[in-house]
Design a protein around this motif. Structure first.
Motif, PDB file in Angstrom:
ATOM      1  N   LYS A 423      -2.319 -10.711  -7.918  1.00 41.77           N
ATOM      2  CA  LYS A 423      -2.587 -12.122  -8.139  1.00 41.77           C
ATOM      3  C   LYS A 423      -1.754 -12.674  -9.293  1.00 41.77           C
ATOM      4  N   ALA A 424      -1.473 -11.825 -10.261  1.00 41.00           N
ATOM      5  CA  ALA A 424      -0.679 -12.265 -11.411  1.00 41.00           C
ATOM      6  C   ALA A 424       0.818 -12.263 -11.103  1.00 41.00           C
ATOM      7  N   GLY A 425       1.197 -11.750  -9.929  1.00 46.01           N
ATOM      8  CA  GLY A 425       2.608 -11.723  -9.551  1.00 46.01           C
ATOM      9  C   GLY A 425       3.385 -10.543 -10.070  1.00 46.01           C
ATOM     10  N   ALA A 426       2.683  -9.551 -10.607  1.00 43.26           N
ATOM     11  CA  ALA A 426       3.368  -8.379 -11.147  1.00 43.26           C
ATOM     12  C   ALA A 426       3.873  -7.480 -10.019  1.00 43.26           C
ATOM     13  N   THR A 427       4.887  -6.683 -10.333  1.00 40.68           N
ATOM     14  CA  THR A 427       5.417  -5.732  -9.363  1.00 40.68           C
ATOM     15  C   THR A 427       4.464  -4.537  -9.279  1.00 40.68           C
ATOM     16  N   VAL A 428       4.025  -4.221  -8.070  1.00 43.59           N
ATOM     17  CA  VAL A 428       3.052  -3.160  -7.863  1.00 43.59           C
ATOM     18  C   VAL A 428       3.717  -2.014  -7.111  1.00 43.59           C
ATOM     19  N   PRO A 429       3.614  -0.769  -7.624  1.00 42.68           N
ATOM     20  CA  PRO A 429       4.232   0.377  -6.939  1.00 42.68           C
ATOM     21  C   PRO A 429       3.693   0.533  -5.522  1.00 42.68           C
ATOM     22  N   GLU A 430       4.512   1.161  -4.665  1.00 46.50           N
ATOM     23  CA  GLU A 430       4.144   1.349  -3.275  1.00 46.50           C
ATOM     24  C   GLU A 430       2.859   2.159  -3.142  1.00 46.50           C
ATOM     25  N   ALA A 431       2.683   3.181  -3.977  1.00 45.06           N
ATOM     26  CA  ALA A 431       1.480   4.020  -3.903  1.00 45.06           C
ATOM     27  C   ALA A 431       0.221   3.201  -4.179  1.00 45.06           C
ATOM     28  N   GLU A 432       0.339   2.236  -5.106  1.00 49.88           N
ATOM     29  CA  GLU A 432      -0.806   1.392  -5.424  1.00 49.88           C
ATOM     30  C   GLU A 432      -1.151   0.473  -4.249  1.00 49.88           C
ATOM     31  N   LEU A 433      -0.109  -0.013  -3.573  1.00 48.95           N
ATOM     32  CA  LEU A 433      -0.351  -0.863  -2.417  1.00 48.95           C
ATOM     33  C   LEU A 433      -1.025  -0.086  -1.290  1.00 48.95           C
ATOM     34  N   ARG A 434      -0.602   1.175  -1.105  1.00 45.59           N
ATOM     35  CA  ARG A 434      -1.229   1.998  -0.076  1.00 45.59           C
ATOM     36  C   ARG A 434      -2.698   2.263  -0.413  1.00 45.59           C
ATOM     37  N   PHE A 435      -2.968   2.517  -1.692  1.00 45.19           N
ATOM     38  CA  PHE A 435      -4.350   2.739  -2.133  1.00 45.19           C
ATOM     39  C   PHE A 435      -5.201   1.492  -1.855  1.00 45.19           C
ATOM     40  N   LEU A 436      -4.629   0.328  -2.155  1.00 45.56           N
ATOM     41  CA  LEU A 436      -5.348  -0.921  -1.927  1.00 45.56           C
ATOM     42  C   LEU A 436      -5.612  -1.131  -0.439  1.00 45.56           C
ATOM     43  N   ALA A 437      -4.625  -0.827   0.381  1.00 45.99           N
ATOM     44  CA  ALA A 437      -4.799  -0.991   1.824  1.00 45.99           C
ATOM     45  C   ALA A 437      -5.851  -0.031   2.370  1.00 45.99           C
ATOM     46  N   LEU A 438      -5.894   1.174   1.791  1.00 45.35           N
ATOM     47  CA  LEU A 438      -6.809   2.202   2.273  1.00 45.35           C
ATOM     48  C   LEU A 438      -8.254   1.929   1.855  1.00 45.35           C
TER      49      LEU A 438
END
Length: 506
Positions: A423-438
């Motif tokens: 939400k803050a527009g920060a760059t998020v690592p791919e692993a974090e995005l996968r965790f969020l999706a999971l």
């Protein structure tokens, strides 16, 4: 023979101590109880940090509490068997062991398994010591002041919990690691261990194995003591405790305290995961409970002794706390419930619980004495075992009753952090995005379901409170102050008559 000031094993007194020393022994026992509960409960204030640091799931953590509770059952029963070593010795050396485990062993573990092994050892020793301490309180307090004395003893879990919340709410913002809280508890334990090692004493078995109604009985009990055969007086003591008048109240009060058990272990977790409180804010709210409960224990313990009755206080207190828990359940289902309203509700629950428990402890020990005063520690061991069995069963049920809490504790902080970064527009690592999706959807669903699941648990706690009330009729004691005064007068006349007979015989 009376022990010397520097005796480290034989701590027995062959005469009743003067009031000053008696007060000192009672104060040391209460202080030891406060610190032991502080050390046992300190993990509740930092449970979320322990889970994160040791990569431990909430389910695993709760199972560890269950195992610890079962080990505590063995410890409580062992206290009844080991009483011949001396109640004071069980307290003194138990304190030393627990302080070493809390202050040194626990902060230096690096795995969830090692943490649970240390906690199991703490729970086992605690099960022994926290049967010995109320036995000491009973020994030094006659029945006519028993509720006051037990009120002070019951300050142990209350002030221990208060100490946890005060220390944690004032230090967590500056000392973020959970190990610091354990180290402080270990240092405090070392201090009270030294005091108990030097100053704690107990009555010889021939004195404590009698029923003391008032301090005026001391001369008679000392005169009788020389003729008491301890082996004879304790023969069959376990069998004597296996009666409905002991077992049913012990089980009933264990159920009554279900809300208390959950609050001690998981109130902070509930407030953090369900209402978004910080650890420090959640602990500061819990402080209201412990302060009011402490005052209630003392005030109603004194009133009970003044009036000479226990049962009316148990009934009224039980109804007040049950009302408070019902109110708490309703408030849990409302996301707009404020900190201030939670504080008011918690004050009501604490008031009723203190009124009930101080008088129950007095009535229960008096019921055990009516059966066999030499079996006091055995009766308390039965009660201690019942408490820990109920704790183990309730914590096991907690895993299935509130699955949302496990999801929020295990994945919630990570999902919240990642979502905030996006939400803050920060760059998020791919692993974090996968965790969020999971896990993102699971956390959202758990956040929606958690209030209802916790609410159902509070309703169960309310039912447990109501189940307790009928057991009050099984306990010793009068309902009316006038009847209690008449009993005391008859006892005083009986003591004077027996003392006169003894003098004539001499």
């Amino acid at each position: 023979m009376t022990s010397s000031p520097f005796e480290i094993w034989n701590r027995q007194l062959d005469r009743f101590p003067a009031n000053g020393k008696r007060a000192m022994y009672l104060a040391i026992t209460v202080g030891a109880t406060v610190v032991l509960y502080y050390q046992l409960y300190v993990q509740g204030a930092v449970a979320t940090k322990v889970l994160a640091d040791l990569d431990m799931s909430l389910t695993y953590f709760i199972l560890g509490q269950v195992v610890g509770g079962l080990i505590g059952v063995l410890g409580s029963l062992a206290a009844g068997l080991a009483d011949r070593w001396g109640r004071a010795n069980l307290v003194v050396y138990g304190l030393i062991v627990v302080s070493l485990l809390v202050g040194i062993a626990a902060p230096n573990v690096h795995s969830s398994l090692a943490y649970m092994v240390v906690f199991g050892l703490i729970a086992g020793v605690e099960g022994v010591v926290l049967v010995a301490t109320p036995a000491l309180i009973r020994d030094f307090s006659p029945q006519l002041s028993r509720a006051s004395a037990m009120g002070f003893w019951t300050l142990g879990p209350v002030l221990g919990s208060l100490l946890v919340t005060v220390v944690s709410s004032n230090t967590l913002d500056t000392h973020h690691d959970w190990q610091f809280q354990f180290q402080v508890a270990g240092v405090v334990g070392a201090g009270i261990s030294l005091v108990a090692f030097v100053g704690l004493r107990e009555l010889a078995p021939q004195l404590r194995d009698q029923r003391m109604v008032s301090l005026r009985d001391r001369a008679l009990l000392e005169a009788r003591a020389r003729d008491i055969d301890q082996d004879q007086s304790t023969r069959g003591h376990w069998r004597q405790m296996m009666t409905s008048r002991i077992l049913v109240p012990a089980g009933a009060i264990s159920c009554y305290l279900l809300f208390y058990y959950v609050a001690v272990g998981f109130l902070v977790l509930f407030l953090v995961t369900t209402f978004g409180y910080s650890d420090a804010r959640a602990n500061s709210l819990a402080t209201w409970y412990w302060i009011v409960n402490a005052l209630s224990l003392i005030v109603f313990g004194v009133l009970s002794d003044v009036l000479g009755v226990r049962k009316p206080f148990m009934i009224v207190g039980g109804l007040i706390s049950a009302f408070g828990i019902g109110w708490f359940a309703v408030a849990t289902g409302d996301s707009s419930t404020t900190y201030r309203l939670f504080a008011v509700i918690i004050v009501v629950i604490a008031l009723g619980t203190g009124m009930t428990f101080a008088t129950w402890m007095a009535a229960f020990t008096e019921t055990v004495e009516a059966r066999n005063p030499a079996a006091t520690v055995t009766g308390l061991a039965v009660w201690g075992a019942c408490v820990r069995v109920v704790v183990a069963l309730s914590f096991t049920a907690l895993i299935f009753a509130i699955p949302a809490a496990g999801v929020l504790a295990d994945f919630g902080p990570h999902v919240t952090h990642t979502s905030a970064a996006l939400k803050a527009g920060a760059t998020v690592p791919e692993a974090e995005l996968r965790f969020l999706a999971l896990h993102g959807e699971d956390v959202r669903r758990a956040a929606h379901n958690a209030p209802k699941q916790w609410q159902q648990l509070w309703w169960v706690c309310l039912a447990a409170q109501l189940v307790f009330l009928p057991s009050v009729w099984l306990l010793a004691g009068r309902w009316r102050p006038s009847s209690a005064r008449a009993d005391a007068q008859r006892h005083r006349a009986s003591v004077e008559e027996e003392l006169f007979t003894l003098v004539v015989r001499k």
